[in-house]
Design a protein around this motif. Structure first.
Motif, PDB file in Angstrom:
ATOM      1  N   VAL A 269      -1.020  -0.565   5.122  1.00 27.19           N
ATOM      2  CA  VAL A 269      -0.132  -1.263   4.191  1.00 27.19           C
ATOM      3  C   VAL A 269       1.259  -0.624   4.219  1.00 27.19           C
ATOM      4  N   ILE A 270       1.306   0.704   4.183  1.00 25.26           N
ATOM      5  CA  ILE A 270       2.588   1.406   4.229  1.00 25.26           C
ATOM      6  C   ILE A 270       3.302   1.129   5.543  1.00 25.26           C
ATOM      7  N   THR A 271       2.552   1.114   6.642  1.00 27.62           N
ATOM      8  CA  THR A 271       3.146   0.800   7.943  1.00 27.62           C
ATOM      9  C   THR A 271       3.734  -0.600   7.949  1.00 27.62           C
ATOM     10  N   GLU A 272       3.027  -1.559   7.361  1.00 25.57           N
ATOM     11  CA  GLU A 272       3.541  -2.932   7.274  1.00 25.57           C
ATOM     12  C   GLU A 272       4.839  -2.977   6.481  1.00 25.57           C
ATOM     13  N   VAL A 273       4.881  -2.282   5.360  1.00 23.79           N
ATOM     14  CA  VAL A 273       6.107  -2.260   4.546  1.00 23.79           C
ATOM     15  C   VAL A 273       7.253  -1.631   5.332  1.00 23.79           C
ATOM     16  N   SER A 274       6.956  -0.620   6.141  1.00 23.24           N
ATOM     17  CA  SER A 274       7.998   0.083   6.891  1.00 23.24           C
ATOM     18  C   SER A 274       8.658  -0.793   7.943  1.00 23.24           C
ATOM     19  N   THR A 275       7.982  -1.857   8.373  1.00 24.33           N
ATOM     20  CA  THR A 275       8.603  -2.758   9.340  1.00 24.33           C
ATOM     21  C   THR A 275       9.583  -3.717   8.655  1.00 24.33           C
ATOM     22  N   ARG A 276       9.506  -3.797   7.332  1.00 24.61           N
ATOM     23  CA  ARG A 276      10.373  -4.708   6.586  1.00 24.61           C
ATOM     24  C   ARG A 276      11.516  -3.993   5.880  1.00 24.61           C
ATOM     25  N   TYR A 277      11.232  -2.762   5.412  1.00 24.43           N
ATOM     26  CA  TYR A 277      12.217  -2.039   4.620  1.00 24.43           C
ATOM     27  C   TYR A 277      12.344  -0.608   5.115  1.00 24.43           C
ATOM     28  N   ASN A 278      13.500  -0.020   4.831  1.00 24.62           N
ATOM     29  CA  ASN A 278      13.779   1.357   5.223  1.00 24.62           C
ATOM     30  C   ASN A 278      13.148   2.280   4.179  1.00 24.62           C
ATOM     31  N   ILE A 279      11.998   2.839   4.503  1.00 28.21           N
ATOM     32  CA  ILE A 279      11.266   3.627   3.525  1.00 28.21           C
ATOM     33  C   ILE A 279      11.391   5.119   3.818  1.00 28.21           C
ATOM     34  N   ASP A 280      11.245   5.901   2.767  1.00 33.45           N
ATOM     35  CA  ASP A 280      11.266   7.354   2.864  1.00 33.45           C
ATOM     36  C   ASP A 280       9.817   7.830   2.977  1.00 33.45           C
ATOM     37  N   TYR A 281       9.412   8.218   4.165  1.00 32.88           N
ATOM     38  CA  TYR A 281       8.024   8.621   4.388  1.00 32.88           C
ATOM     39  C   TYR A 281       7.657   9.899   3.635  1.00 32.88           C
ATOM     40  N   ASN A 282       8.663  10.663   3.225  1.00 33.24           N
ATOM     41  CA  ASN A 282       8.405  11.887   2.475  1.00 33.24           C
ATOM     42  C   ASN A 282       8.323  11.640   0.972  1.00 33.24           C
ATOM     43  N   ASN A 283       8.425  10.386   0.571  1.00 32.89           N
ATOM     44  CA  ASN A 283       8.401  10.067  -0.851  1.00 32.89           C
ATOM     45  C   ASN A 283       7.500   8.854  -1.098  1.00 32.89           C
ATOM     46  N   VAL A 284       6.272   8.962  -0.626  1.00 33.24           N
ATOM     47  CA  VAL A 284       5.256   7.931  -0.846  1.00 33.24           C
ATOM     48  C   VAL A 284       4.339   8.390  -1.975  1.00 33.24           C
ATOM     49  N   VAL A 285       4.185   7.547  -2.978  1.00 30.34           N
ATOM     50  CA  VAL A 285       3.369   7.862  -4.146  1.00 30.34           C
ATOM     51  C   VAL A 285       2.239   6.844  -4.241  1.00 30.34           C
ATOM     52  N   ILE A 286       1.049   7.299  -4.579  1.00 26.80           N
ATOM     53  CA  ILE A 286      -0.085   6.407  -4.806  1.00 26.80           C
ATOM     54  C   ILE A 286      -0.481   6.497  -6.270  1.00 26.80           C
ATOM     55  N   ALA A 287      -0.621   5.334  -6.900  1.00 30.04           N
ATOM     56  CA  ALA A 287      -1.004   5.283  -8.311  1.00 30.04           C
ATOM     57  C   ALA A 287      -2.049   4.200  -8.494  1.00 30.04           C
ATOM     58  N   GLY A 288      -2.945   4.387  -9.469  1.00 32.93           N
ATOM     59  CA  GLY A 288      -3.967   3.374  -9.691  1.00 32.93           C
ATOM     60  C   GLY A 288      -4.569   3.467 -11.070  1.00 32.93           C
ATOM     61  N   PHE A 289      -5.164   2.351 -11.490  1.00 33.99           N
ATOM     62  CA  PHE A 289      -5.766   2.244 -12.809  1.00 33.99           C
ATOM     63  C   PHE A 289      -7.217   1.807 -12.683  1.00 33.99           C
ATOM     64  N   SER A 290      -8.115   2.462 -13.428  1.00 34.41           N
ATOM     65  CA  SER A 290      -9.532   2.097 -13.469  1.00 34.41           C
ATOM     66  C   SER A 290     -10.142   2.223 -12.073  1.00 34.41           C
ATOM     67  N   MET A 291     -10.593   1.127 -11.455  1.00 31.81           N
ATOM     68  CA  MET A 291     -11.062   1.215 -10.082  1.00 31.81           C
ATOM     69  C   MET A 291      -9.973   1.819  -9.197  1.00 31.81           C
ATOM     70  N   GLY A 292      -8.729   1.461  -9.475  1.00 26.70           N
ATOM     71  CA  GLY A 292      -7.616   2.046  -8.731  1.00 26.70           C
ATOM     72  C   GLY A 292      -7.447   3.524  -9.019  1.00 26.70           C
ATOM     73  N   GLY A 293      -7.784   3.949 -10.255  1.00 28.28           N
ATOM     74  CA  GLY A 293      -7.756   5.370 -10.568  1.00 28.28           C
ATOM     75  C   GLY A 293      -8.818   6.133  -9.812  1.00 28.28           C
ATOM     76  N   ILE A 294      -9.986   5.516  -9.660  1.00 29.52           N
ATOM     77  CA  ILE A 294     -11.046   6.112  -8.841  1.00 29.52           C
ATOM     78  C   ILE A 294     -10.555   6.268  -7.404  1.00 29.52           C
ATOM     79  N   GLY A 295      -9.916   5.216  -6.896  1.00 32.25           N
ATOM     80  CA  GLY A 295      -9.365   5.294  -5.554  1.00 32.25           C
ATOM     81  C   GLY A 295      -8.263   6.327  -5.436  1.00 32.25           C
ATOM     82  N   ALA A 296      -7.457   6.470  -6.484  1.00 29.73           N
ATOM     83  CA  ALA A 296      -6.365   7.444  -6.448  1.00 29.73           C
ATOM     84  C   ALA A 296      -6.899   8.867  -6.304  1.00 29.73           C
ATOM     85  N   TYR A 297      -8.009   9.170  -7.002  1.00 30.32           N
ATOM     86  CA  TYR A 297      -8.618  10.483  -6.825  1.00 30.32           C
ATOM     87  C   TYR A 297      -9.022  10.697  -5.363  1.00 30.32           C
ATOM     88  N   LEU A 298      -9.607   9.657  -4.756  1.00 32.30           N
ATOM     89  CA  LEU A 298      -9.996   9.767  -3.348  1.00 32.30           C
ATOM     90  C   LEU A 298      -8.780  10.012  -2.471  1.00 32.30           C
TER      91      LEU A 298
END
Length: 219
Positions: free
Chosen positions: A125-154
């Motif tokens: 997903v991040i790679t796909e976004v990088s083909t569209r926008y100029n992203i800072d690879y050193n400033n990628v944050v992952i956040a999630g809620f509930s099931m997403g919070g479980i995934g965030a721990y992983l």
């Protein structure tokens, strides 16, 4: 090799499909939403926040639910999670559907952000976004809620060498090697994250006790 950004569209960029042919094959019918801050400048790399949504229904309405409840500006639901302050940030917000179909062990897996292929999916997903926008690879944050919070721990464990920080809200974990954690991990829990009554319930898998145990282990 850093790709050349192709898009200048700002604001809401919803119901997106993968454009990379390899990803189209791996993730058929997987869509994602983005919000691009209005001050985005193609000449300046911008951070990325990947938002892992809560439990869903595994059906075609899930992407619309994600748009309405996680990606609106609170004018519709009054309960949006990552979106309200996006324009004041220096982050592109991307909210993909949790993996489904052949990507996960079986169709009705209870926690689709916590499956063996989920970390590679997020990288793609991040790679796909990088083909569209100029992203800072050193400033990628992952956040999630509930099931997403479980995934965030992983992801705090599996992608800690690729992300700047992880935020897990109303999540939980069972097994983890926290000695390998290098990225900051932020935890958010509420009083009713673990809740039960005669009128409804929230399974006792996301209690604040879990967050306290995590803090005790990591300190």
């Amino acid at each position: 090799i850093r790709p050349t950004p192709t898009s200048t569209q700002k604001g809401e960029v919803f119901y997106q499909n993968f454009t990379n042919p390899a990803f189209q094959t791996k993730y058929p019918n997987h869509q994602f939403h983005m919000y691009i801050p209005t001050h985005y400048n193609p000449n300046t790399p911008m951070g990325v926040m990947v938002w892992l949504h809560g439990g869903g229904s595994w059906d075609p309405t899930e992407i619309t639910h994600l748009a309405d409840f996680d990606m609106d500006d609170e004018s519709f639901t009054q309960r949006s999670y990552p979106r309200p302050e996006t324009d004041a940030s220096n982050y592109i917000l991307v909210a993909p559907l949790a993996p489904f179909g052949n990507v996960i062990p079986h169709p009705q897996h209870a926690s689709r952000w916590n499956v063996p292929n989920s970390e590679q999916y997020i990288i793609d997903v991040i790679t796909e976004v990088s083909t569209r926008y100029n992203i800072d690879y050193n400033n990628v944050v992952i956040a999630g809620f509930s099931m997403g919070g479980i995934g965030a721990y992983l992801m705090a464990l599996r992608l800690n060498d690729r992300v700047a920080a992880v935020m897990a809200a109303a999540g939980s974990w069972k097994l983890g090697s926290w000695a390998s954690l290098s990225a900051p991990l932020y935890q958010i829990h509420g009083t009713y994250d673990a809740y039960w009554s005669a009128n409804g319930c929230r399974a006792h898998i996301t209690p604040i006790e879990n967050a306290r145990l995590t803090k005790t282990i990591m300190v």
